[in-house]
Design a protein around this motif. Structure first.
Motif, PDB file in Angstrom:
ATOM      1  N   GLY A   1      42.348 -22.038 -29.232  1.00 15.58           N
ATOM      2  CA  GLY A   1      41.702 -23.144 -28.557  1.00 15.58           C
ATOM      3  C   GLY A   1      42.378 -24.479 -28.818  1.00 15.58           C
ATOM      4  N   LEU A   2      41.637 -25.551 -28.606  1.00 13.56           N
ATOM      5  CA  LEU A   2      42.201 -26.894 -28.764  1.00 13.56           C
ATOM      6  C   LEU A   2      42.746 -27.177 -30.162  1.00 13.56           C
ATOM      7  N   PRO A   3      42.017 -26.842 -31.227  1.00 16.14           N
ATOM      8  CA  PRO A   3      42.546 -27.162 -32.556  1.00 16.14           C
ATOM      9  C   PRO A   3      43.926 -26.570 -32.817  1.00 16.14           C
ATOM     10  N   LEU A   4      44.143 -25.305 -32.433  1.00 19.79           N
ATOM     11  CA  LEU A   4      45.453 -24.712 -32.665  1.00 19.79           C
ATOM     12  C   LEU A   4      46.496 -25.328 -31.746  1.00 19.79           C
ATOM     13  N   MET A   5      46.093 -25.742 -30.545  1.00 18.52           N
ATOM     14  CA  MET A   5      47.034 -26.412 -29.655  1.00 18.52           C
ATOM     15  C   MET A   5      47.465 -27.750 -30.248  1.00 18.52           C
ATOM     16  N   VAL A   6      46.502 -28.501 -30.776  1.00 19.94           N
ATOM     17  CA  VAL A   6      46.820 -29.769 -31.432  1.00 19.94           C
ATOM     18  C   VAL A   6      47.760 -29.531 -32.605  1.00 19.94           C
ATOM     19  N   GLN A   7      47.430 -28.556 -33.425  1.00 21.70           N
ATOM     20  CA  GLN A   7      48.237 -28.271 -34.602  1.00 21.70           C
ATOM     21  C   GLN A   7      49.652 -27.854 -34.221  1.00 21.70           C
ATOM     22  N   THR A   8      49.776 -27.059 -33.151  1.00 21.04           N
ATOM     23  CA  THR A   8      51.097 -26.594 -32.712  1.00 21.04           C
ATOM     24  C   THR A   8      51.949 -27.751 -32.201  1.00 21.04           C
ATOM     25  N   VAL A   9      51.376 -28.616 -31.371  1.00 24.43           N
ATOM     26  CA  VAL A   9      52.133 -29.745 -30.829  1.00 24.43           C
ATOM     27  C   VAL A   9      52.500 -30.720 -31.942  1.00 24.43           C
ATOM     28  N   GLU A  10      51.572 -30.961 -32.871  1.00 25.38           N
ATOM     29  CA  GLU A  10      51.892 -31.858 -33.983  1.00 25.38           C
ATOM     30  C   GLU A  10      52.992 -31.277 -34.861  1.00 25.38           C
ATOM     31  N   GLN A  11      52.926 -29.967 -35.136  1.00 27.70           N
ATOM     32  CA  GLN A  11      53.960 -29.342 -35.955  1.00 27.70           C
ATOM     33  C   GLN A  11      55.305 -29.381 -35.255  1.00 27.70           C
ATOM     34  N   TYR A  12      55.298 -29.183 -33.952  1.00 27.30           N
ATOM     35  CA  TYR A  12      56.546 -29.161 -33.190  1.00 27.30           C
ATOM     36  C   TYR A  12      57.171 -30.558 -33.077  1.00 27.30           C
ATOM     37  N   THR A  13      56.356 -31.563 -32.754  1.00 24.24           N
ATOM     38  CA  THR A  13      56.894 -32.911 -32.492  1.00 24.24           C
ATOM     39  C   THR A  13      56.924 -33.794 -33.733  1.00 24.24           C
ATOM     40  N   LYS A  14      56.122 -33.456 -34.735  1.00 24.60           N
ATOM     41  CA  LYS A  14      55.921 -34.297 -35.928  1.00 24.60           C
ATOM     42  C   LYS A  14      55.272 -35.632 -35.552  1.00 24.60           C
ATOM     43  N   VAL A  15      54.588 -35.657 -34.400  1.00 19.45           N
ATOM     44  CA  VAL A  15      53.871 -36.842 -33.929  1.00 19.45           C
ATOM     45  C   VAL A  15      52.371 -36.596 -34.103  1.00 19.45           C
ATOM     46  N   ARG A  16      51.662 -37.525 -34.721  1.00 18.23           N
ATOM     47  CA  ARG A  16      50.219 -37.369 -34.915  1.00 18.23           C
ATOM     48  C   ARG A  16      49.485 -37.701 -33.615  1.00 18.23           C
ATOM     49  N   ILE A  17      48.608 -36.797 -33.205  1.00 14.72           N
ATOM     50  CA  ILE A  17      47.854 -36.965 -31.964  1.00 14.72           C
ATOM     51  C   ILE A  17      46.546 -37.688 -32.266  1.00 14.72           C
ATOM     52  N   ASP A  18      46.292 -38.753 -31.503  1.00 15.38           N
ATOM     53  CA  ASP A  18      45.079 -39.545 -31.707  1.00 15.38           C
ATOM     54  C   ASP A  18      43.915 -39.074 -30.850  1.00 15.38           C
ATOM     55  N   HIS A  19      44.213 -38.653 -29.623  1.00 13.06           N
ATOM     56  CA  HIS A  19      43.155 -38.232 -28.716  1.00 13.06           C
ATOM     57  C   HIS A  19      43.637 -37.082 -27.847  1.00 13.06           C
ATOM     58  N   VAL A  20      42.671 -36.364 -27.264  1.00 12.91           N
ATOM     59  CA  VAL A  20      42.980 -35.246 -26.388  1.00 12.91           C
ATOM     60  C   VAL A  20      42.192 -35.402 -25.090  1.00 12.91           C
ATOM     61  N   LEU A  21      42.872 -35.202 -23.968  1.00 11.96           N
ATOM     62  CA  LEU A  21      42.257 -35.215 -22.645  1.00 11.96           C
ATOM     63  C   LEU A  21      42.526 -33.873 -21.984  1.00 11.96           C
ATOM     64  N   MET A  22      41.507 -33.300 -21.368  1.00  8.22           N
ATOM     65  CA  MET A  22      41.667 -32.028 -20.686  1.00  8.22           C
ATOM     66  C   MET A  22      41.337 -32.214 -19.216  1.00  8.22           C
ATOM     67  N   VAL A  23      42.204 -31.691 -18.353  1.00 11.19           N
ATOM     68  CA  VAL A  23      42.053 -31.902 -16.923  1.00 11.19           C
ATOM     69  C   VAL A  23      42.099 -30.589 -16.159  1.00 11.19           C
ATOM     70  N   ASP A  24      41.201 -30.458 -15.194  1.00  8.06           N
ATOM     71  CA  ASP A  24      41.289 -29.349 -14.242  1.00  8.06           C
ATOM     72  C   ASP A  24      41.952 -29.909 -12.994  1.00  8.06           C
ATOM     73  N   PHE A  25      43.223 -29.585 -12.807  1.00  4.60           N
ATOM     74  CA  PHE A  25      43.977 -30.162 -11.709  1.00  4.60           C
ATOM     75  C   PHE A  25      43.489 -29.698 -10.347  1.00  4.60           C
ATOM     76  N   GLY A  26      42.725 -28.601 -10.339  1.00  3.61           N
ATOM     77  CA  GLY A  26      42.145 -28.172  -9.078  1.00  3.61           C
ATOM     78  C   GLY A  26      41.221 -29.228  -8.494  1.00  3.61           C
ATOM     79  N   GLY A  27      40.659 -30.071  -9.368  1.00  5.87           N
ATOM     80  CA  GLY A  27      39.766 -31.125  -8.915  1.00  5.87           C
ATOM     81  C   GLY A  27      40.476 -32.302  -8.303  1.00  5.87           C
ATOM     82  N   PHE A  28      41.794 -32.288  -8.317  1.00  4.66           N
ATOM     83  CA  PHE A  28      42.547 -33.410  -7.753  1.00  4.66           C
ATOM     84  C   PHE A  28      42.385 -33.517  -6.243  1.00  4.66           C
TER      85      PHE A  28
END
Length: 356
Positions: A165-192
């Protein structure tokens, strides 16, 4: 989509479309193509940050925005992410926002738990602009082990969401980029579709003439053209007709995001209360945010940004290839390290010069 969307024994192959980038396979060294409620809740890709940014502070409806914010879906983005594993904050005041998108109405959707679009949006401390970095969903990275025991190996980056879920996604992106994430936004692009229609359509410049692979098989002419919601969404989904596959899809998504922001910030929308309200209400069903994000504060901070202040980039890559039976995207480790170091330090000129 929510942080609890996880399947019992799901694997990356179960959740990701077959064929990876859908582009021609190359060796690791081969070049790849470069690839709810108020304005905030709409981004493609980046998307949310953009919409929120462009329109949020222009309208002086503080009370309205507060009422919108009270009804926004909130998600547990950082629950269970070990603090000791997280990168340190290097520049206080700069913001790094992880934007995750899915397209529940995509004709090729396999359902399940996945993140089709991954964008790291960097907003400098001086709020002079924003850099939105698309990370191809098939990028081959190390995924940490989730608290449920899934992961703990190399995989496509969007497997992290399926496994934890989101926590592991945050952890993966932070580990990969070494950039600390401050906020998360989730979008359903079908609603565009509804969002774009509420704006009266957007202008998109197609790089070439091509035909959609999805019914009703629209033909997109080369050059600038006006698109309604269904047409723009169809345009943003296409990739199999292009040599660099998913990289083209990323570029098309970026085009749509910028066009939405530009149209939303136009005088015709801002000066028309009915059209503006339709736009805001249309975006409200497409987005969720983390529990700590304040749309009111964000809108006020970013009220001056417009489409021209946004720079769209793609994670440094070496090309596509295969790992076992999977088609994946290989990062350019040296370039990525230099690039994300600049993001950490809020060194905008370096971000722009080292990014692609």
């Amino acid at each position: 989509m929510s942080s609890g969307d996880q399947a019992g024994t799901i694997t990356p192959e179960d959740t990701l479309p077959a064929g990876g980038t859908d582009g021609p396979e190359t060796t690791a060294g081969a070049p790849a193509g470069k690839p709810r409620r108020r304005w905030l809740r709409i981004t493609l890709i980046s998307l949310l940050v953009l919409a929120l940014v462009g329109v949020g502070g222009v309208v002086a409806g503080g009370f309205y925005l507060k009422s919108v914010e009270s009804d926004i879906d909130r998600v547990d983005a950082f629950d269970g992410v070990p603090e000791e594993s997280r990168p340190e904050v290097v520049v206080k005041g700069a913001l790094n926002i992880l934007i995750l998108g899915s397209d529940s109405r995509d004709p090729e959707s396999t359902g399940g738990s996945r993140a089709d679009t991954i964008i790291l949006a960097h907003v400098p401390k001086d709020r002079s602009g924003a850099q939105l970095v698309s990370i191809p969903r098939d990028t081959w990275v190390a995924v940490p082990r989730s608290k449920e025991g899934r992961g703990g190996r190399d995989a496509k980056i969007n497997a992290a969401y399926a496994w934890g879920g989101l926590p592991l996604m945050v952890q993966t992106v932070e580990q990969y980029t070494k950039v600390r994430i401050d906020h998360v936004l989730m979008v359903d692009f079908g609603g565009f579709k509804e969002i774009i229609d509420a704006l009266g359509g957007i202008d998109i410049n197609s790089e070439k003439r091509f035909t959609s692979i999805h019914p009703p098989f629209r033909t997109f002419e080369q050059g600038k053209q006006r698109m309604d919601g269904a047409t723009a969404l169809d345009f943003s989904r296409q990739r199999k007709q292009f040599a660099d596959g998913d990289f083209t899809r990323i570029r098309h998504q970026q085009q749509v995001i910028k066009a939405i922001l530009d149209q939303a910030a136009s005088g015709g929308v801002l000066a028309n209360p009915a059209k503006l309200n339709s736009f805001v209400r249309a975006t409200s069903s497409a987005v969720s945010v983390d529990k700590e994000m304040s749309l009111v504060d964000m809108a006020m901070e970013l009220r001056g940004l417009r489409g021209n202040d946004l720079t769209f980039m793609t994670n440094p890559t070496k090309g596509t290839g295969r790992v076992g039976s999977e088609s994946v995207v290989f990062e350019d480790k040296n370039k990525a390290a230099t690039f994300y170091d600049a993001v950490r330090r809020d060194a905008v000129e370096e971000i722009l010069s080292t990014g692609s």
